[in-house]
Design a protein around this motif. Sequence first.
Motif, short mmCIF file in Angstrom:
data_model
loop_
_atom_site.label_atom_id
_atom_site.label_comp_id
_atom_site.label_asym_id
_atom_site.label_seq_id
_atom_site.Cartn_x
_atom_site.Cartn_y
_atom_site.Cartn_z
N ARG A 6 0.82 -1.21 0.00
CA ARG A 6 0.00 0.00 0.00
C ARG A 6 0.86 1.28 0.00
NH1 ARG A 6 -3.83 -0.76 4.38
NH2 ARG A 6 -1.93 -0.61 5.57
N ASP A 7 1.94 1.30 0.78
CA ASP A 7 2.79 2.49 0.81
C ASP A 7 3.43 2.75 -0.55
OD1 ASP A 7 2.19 2.87 3.48
OD2 ASP A 7 4.02 1.89 4.20
N ASP A 8 3.74 1.69 -1.30
CA ASP A 8 4.27 1.84 -2.65
C ASP A 8 3.21 2.46 -3.56
OD1 ASP A 8 6.58 0.61 -1.73
OD2 ASP A 8 6.00 -1.36 -2.49
N THR A 9 1.97 2.02 -3.43
CA THR A 9 0.87 2.59 -4.22
C THR A 9 0.75 4.08 -3.94
OG1 THR A 9 -0.37 0.53 -4.42
CG2 THR A 9 -1.64 2.56 -4.55
N GLY A 30 17.86 4.23 6.33
CA GLY A 30 18.21 2.82 6.38
C GLY A 30 17.14 1.87 5.86
N ASP A 31 15.99 2.40 5.47
CA ASP A 31 14.89 1.57 4.96
C ASP A 31 14.88 1.65 3.43
OD1 ASP A 31 12.46 0.01 5.04
OD2 ASP A 31 11.38 1.88 4.62
N ILE A 32 14.85 0.49 2.76
CA ILE A 32 14.83 0.44 1.30
C ILE A 32 13.43 0.10 0.83
CG2 ILE A 32 15.70 -0.74 -0.76
CD1 ILE A 32 18.26 -1.33 0.78
N GLY A 33 12.90 0.93 -0.07
CA GLY A 33 11.59 0.63 -0.63
C GLY A 33 11.12 1.69 -1.61
N VAL A 34 10.27 1.29 -2.53
CA VAL A 34 9.68 2.22 -3.49
C VAL A 34 9.01 3.37 -2.75
CG1 VAL A 34 7.86 2.46 -5.24
CG2 VAL A 34 9.40 0.49 -5.32
N GLU A 35 8.41 3.07 -1.60
CA GLU A 35 7.69 4.10 -0.84
C GLU A 35 8.60 5.24 -0.39
OE1 GLU A 35 9.05 1.13 2.35
OE2 GLU A 35 8.30 1.01 0.30
N ASN A 36 9.92 5.02 -0.39
CA ASN A 36 10.88 6.05 0.02
C ASN A 36 11.39 6.89 -1.14
OD1 ASN A 36 10.81 5.15 2.71
ND2 ASN A 36 12.28 3.56 2.24
#
Length: 181
Positions: free
Chosen positions: A11-14, A88-94
Motif C-alpha cells: 500500500r505504501d508503494d501505491t 536505512g529503509d529500502i523501498g519504493v515508498e521512500n
Amino acid sequence: MIKEVIVVEGRDDTVAIKRAVEADTIETGGSAIGEVVLRKIALAQERRGIIILTDPDHAGERIRKIVAAKVPGCKHAFITEDEATRRGDIGVENASPEAIRRALGRVHSESTEAAPQIDFEDLIEAGLIVHPAAASRRRIMGELLHIGYCNGKQFHKRLQIFCISREEFLAAWQQLENKGV
C-alpha cells in the motif's frame, strides 16, 4: 495516465506511485504472492499491460522473478538503492516522485528473441564477474543501464532479456571506467 498497471509490493508503494503519476497499481502483499494476485496480474497484462516496479532488494527481486515467470511479457522499471533508501529503509515508498517518474520513463520490455550481444567474456573483461570489485561494478552498471542490481548470472540474463545493445553496454562501461571503480 499510464496505460499499464504497475505491480508494487504494498500500500505504501501505491501511495508513492500516485504521488508521482496517475496510474493504477496491483499490490502483491509482499513476496508470498498468492494465485489470486497472480491471476489479477495476468488479466491486467492481457488487457492493459504490466510494469513491475519493486523494491531494489532481495525480496523485491524475488517478487519480480515470480511475476515475470508466471506472467510473460511484463515490462520492468527499476529505481536505484540510493533513490529508494531513507533512514536505512529500502523501498519504493521512500523514492521521490521524480525518481519514480524517471524509472517509469525508462521502462524495459522483455524479449527472448534477440540474439545475445554480450557474453560472459565481455562481463569478465568489464570486471563485472571474477573481479574483486565485481559487485560494486555491477551495481553501477545496473544503474547506468537502468536494469537494476543483481548477481553476475542474472546480470547477463537481464542484458539479454532487455535487449541491451553492445553499444549501450560499451558506453556504460566507459562511464564506469571514468568513475574509477
